[in-house]
Design an enzyme around this catalytic site. Structure first.
Site, PDB file in Angstrom:
ATOM      1  N   LYS A 283     101.714  20.289  93.953  1.00 22.01           N
ATOM      2  CA  LYS A 283     102.989  20.244  94.670  1.00 22.01           C
ATOM      3  C   LYS A 283     102.833  19.358  95.899  1.00 22.01           C
ATOM      4  CE  LYS A 283     104.614  24.945  93.632  1.00 22.01           C
ATOM      5  NZ  LYS A 283     105.827  24.607  92.852  1.00 22.01           N
ATOM      6  N   ARG A 357     105.345  30.749  83.447  1.00 20.91           N
ATOM      7  CA  ARG A 357     105.698  31.073  82.062  1.00 20.91           C
ATOM      8  C   ARG A 357     104.449  31.284  81.207  1.00 20.91           C
ATOM      9  NH1 ARG A 357     109.159  25.670  81.661  1.00 20.91           N
ATOM     10  NH2 ARG A 357     109.339  26.251  83.853  1.00 20.91           N
TER      11      ARG A 357
HETATM   12  N1  BES Z   1     106.596  29.019  91.673  1.00 20.30           N
HETATM   13  C1  BES Z   1     107.352  27.900  91.269  1.00 20.30           C
HETATM   14  C2  BES Z   1     108.857  28.124  91.379  1.00 20.30           C
HETATM   15  C3  BES Z   1     109.413  28.355  92.767  1.00 20.30           C
HETATM   16  C4  BES Z   1     110.050  27.335  93.431  1.00 20.30           C
HETATM   17  C5  BES Z   1     109.365  29.605  93.355  1.00 20.30           C
HETATM   18  C6  BES Z   1     110.598  27.566  94.681  1.00 20.30           C
HETATM   19  C7  BES Z   1     109.899  29.822  94.610  1.00 20.30           C
HETATM   20  C8  BES Z   1     110.528  28.792  95.262  1.00 20.30           C
HETATM   21  C9  BES Z   1     107.036  27.566  89.799  1.00 20.30           C
HETATM   22  O1  BES Z   1     105.758  27.865  89.372  1.00 20.30           O
HETATM   23  C10 BES Z   1     107.219  26.100  89.611  1.00 20.30           C
HETATM   24  O2  BES Z   1     106.500  25.372  90.231  1.00 20.30           O
HETATM   25  N2  BES Z   1     108.157  25.709  88.751  1.00 20.30           N
HETATM   26  C11 BES Z   1     108.422  24.348  88.481  1.00 20.30           C
HETATM   27  C12 BES Z   1     108.586  24.191  86.989  1.00 20.30           C
HETATM   28  C13 BES Z   1     108.670  22.753  86.533  1.00 20.30           C
HETATM   29  C14 BES Z   1     107.349  22.037  86.765  1.00 20.30           C
HETATM   30  C15 BES Z   1     109.030  22.729  85.065  1.00 20.30           C
HETATM   31  C16 BES Z   1     109.701  23.970  89.208  1.00 20.30           C
HETATM   32  O3  BES Z   1     110.618  24.762  89.262  1.00 20.30           O
HETATM   33  O4  BES Z   1     109.736  22.863  89.764  1.00 20.30           O
HETATM   34 MN    MN Z   2     104.365  26.342  89.814  1.00 22.80          MN
END
Ligand code: BES
Ligand code: MN
Ligand code: ZN
Length: 509
Positions: A283, A357
């Site tokens: 990230k 997931r």
């Molecule tokens: N933990 C994150 C989602 C999240 C985002 C939680 C903001 C709380 C606040 C999750 O693991 C994630 O990174 N999801 C990605 C999925 C994508 C790579 C398909 C996302 O939502 O960007």
């Molecule tokens: Mn994530």
């Protein structure tokens, strides 16, 4: 935690640091809400006009402090806004009471005792005020000094120590039960908040599991912890694949509350990423500062199981906590790697940041093996759900429309904002993979629904299942409001506890 006592004393004579009264928005200015009659009398029946002079309107969340009139034992009157006054004959809405009590409790941090003289007509009102006050009084820093600001507890304001709830008869069975439920519920929401707020260097999969074992001993819960060795032996490729980049290995925890006369079993599955760096698909800065919150689903599930035990609900509640830390390293899963999941299905990991997931899939498959009557998973799963529904509303997806509707109604009933979301079958093909049964990422548009569709692939056909994406409401990055603090909120705990109660009562399916 803040203590709660029920009292039939007059708001005028009870010894306290402050007496809390309600003020609502009337057609012609602020009106004093029922429950505050004795306080109003001490002001010669002019409390509403005194408040108006001070600029009070009765708007939700508004807090006005004023010195008490003579004749009152408490030195301070705290008037809290309830929003629009209800129509004649109607009572105050439970959520308005909860929020007002929460705002008042927050404004009284550092004080010993608040006498809450809010409009309480029945046990449901008492429950709402008690819940709001106990949730609003919460403070993480005041409870935990480890690794947080040094010397705090005093400097940062201890939470209000005692809530005296006026208008609630302490010897009435129903009022007593309402208070006891509110105490158990608030303690468990606050348990989830504490876990969420704990920094990731102080909470990893192993220490989270240890916290579960400790609570389980206290509340007579059955536990089973799969460590990395057991996970390997069991073939939990999803949980292992996510956890393998971290120095702190993953865990799958089963924590179960069972009632001897239960007719139904509810399985709850929680995403427990103790830190989500994104892994090799790292990230960017700006997106990782709050990712200690990525175990909010597991925290909610754990808290709900303990609450079910405390309340002695006539239902079995089995919690599954999928715990891992998502880190980049030489041993981490690479984008393009293929994992063999616990179900036997293979998954191409296109993006290591879509890790939730993967851990949930294994836990869902495992949970289905016990043939529960329903499964609900809870997860901070997608940023897409935050874009869709904002910071205060969670999304509900399900393979059963009636169940999805029930959950939405239950959430509404307990004061949690949620909205039903679809699982459109046209999005399914976007997670096809040329090298595996599935890919962990697909169409970007509707990303929250794509994640739900992925999870559905790991739910046994015929098992009633719902998925709560709490990525928005789990962690409050802005200022506190009502009974919601900054930081971990304990989102979904109250909905899940109510679901367990409804299941116990045979109201569902
Ligand atoms: N933990 C994150 C989602 C999240 C985002 C939680 C903001 C709380 C606040 C999750 O693991 C994630 O990174 N999801 C990605 C999925 C994508 C790579 C398909 C996302 O939502 O960007
Ligand atoms: Mn994530
Ligand atoms: Zn995540």
């Amino acid at each position: 935690m803040t203590s709660l006592t029920l009292s039939t004393s007059s708001a005028a004579t009870l010894r306290a640091d402050a007496v809390v009264v309600g003020v609502a928005k009337g057609a012609k200015g602020p009106v004093v809400a029922p429950g505050a009659e004795a306080v109003d009398q001490a002001f010669g029946g002019k409390l509403a006009s005194v408040l108006e002079t001070l600029g009070a309107t009765g708007a939700e969340g508004e807090v006005t402090k004023l010195p008490a009139a003579s004749g009152l034992k408490a030195p301070v009157v705290l008037a809290v806004g309830l929003g629009d006054a209800p129509a004649k004959g109607d009572g105050y809405d439970a959520e308005a009471l909860r929020r007002a009590a929460g705002a008042a409790a927050r404004a009284l941090s550092g004080s010993k005792k608040g006498a809450f003289a809010l409009p309480v007509e029945d046990p449901a009102d008492a429950a709402a005020v008690a819940e709001g006050a106990l949730l609003g009084a919460y403070s993480y820093k005041a409870n935990h000094n480890s690794g947080a600001k040094s010397g705090n507890g005093k400097k940062n304001g201890a939470p209000l120590a005692e809530v005296a709830l006026l208008g609630a008869k302490p010897r009435d069975k129903e009022f007593k039960a309402a208070a006891e439920r509110a105490i158990a519920l608030a303690a468990e929401v606050n348990r989830a908040r504490d876990l969420i707020n704990t920094p990731s260097n102080l909470l990893n999969p192993a220490s989270f599991a240890a916290a579960v074992l400790e609570a389980a001993k206290e509340h007579g819960l059955k536990t089973e912890v799969l460590d990395e060795k057991a996970l390997k032996k069991g073939g939990y490729g999803g949980i292992l694949g996510v956890g393998q980049g971290s120095e702190a290995p993953p865990r799958l925890v089963r924590v179960g509350y069972a009632h001897p006369e239960a007719e139904k079993t509810l399985a709850l599955v929680g995403k427990g990423i103790t830190y989500d760096s994104g892994g090799i698909s790292l990230k960017p800065a700006g997106h990782n500062e709050t990712m200690k919150c990525d175990m909010s689903g597991a925290a909610a599930v754990f808290a709900t199981v303990v609450a079910a035990a405390k309340l002695g609900l006539r239902v079995n509640v089995t919690g599954w906590l999928a715990l891992a830390e998502n880190m980049p390293s030489g041993s981490a899963t690479r984008p393009g790697d293929v994992l063999t999941m616990y179900s036997g299905k293979t998954v191409e990991v296109l993006n290591t940041d879509a890790e939730g997931r993967l851990v949930l899939a294994d836990a869902l498959t495992r949970a289905c093996e016990e043939r529960p009557d329903a499964i609900v998973d809870v997860a901070t799963l997608t940023g897409a759900m935050v874009l869709a529904l904002g910071n205060r509303t969670f999304g509900i997806m399900a393979n059963d429309e009636a169940f999805r509707t029930s959950l939405h109604e239950i959430a509404e009933e307990v004061g949690e904002q949620s909205w039903p979301m679809p699982l459109p079958s046209d999005l399914r093909k976007s997670i096809d993979s040329p090298v595996a049964d599935l890919a962990n990422m697909g169409e970007r548009m509707g990303g929250g629904l794509v994640a739900g569709i992925f999870l559905k692939e790991f739910v046994e056909e015929g098992t009633t299942w719902a998925h709560l994406d709490i990525a928005g409401p789990a962690f409050n990055e802005s200022g506190p409001f009502g009974y919601t603090p900054k930081g971990g909120t304990g989102s979904a705990v109250r909905t899940l506890v109510r679901l367990a109660e409804r299941t116990a009562a045979g109201d569902l399916g």
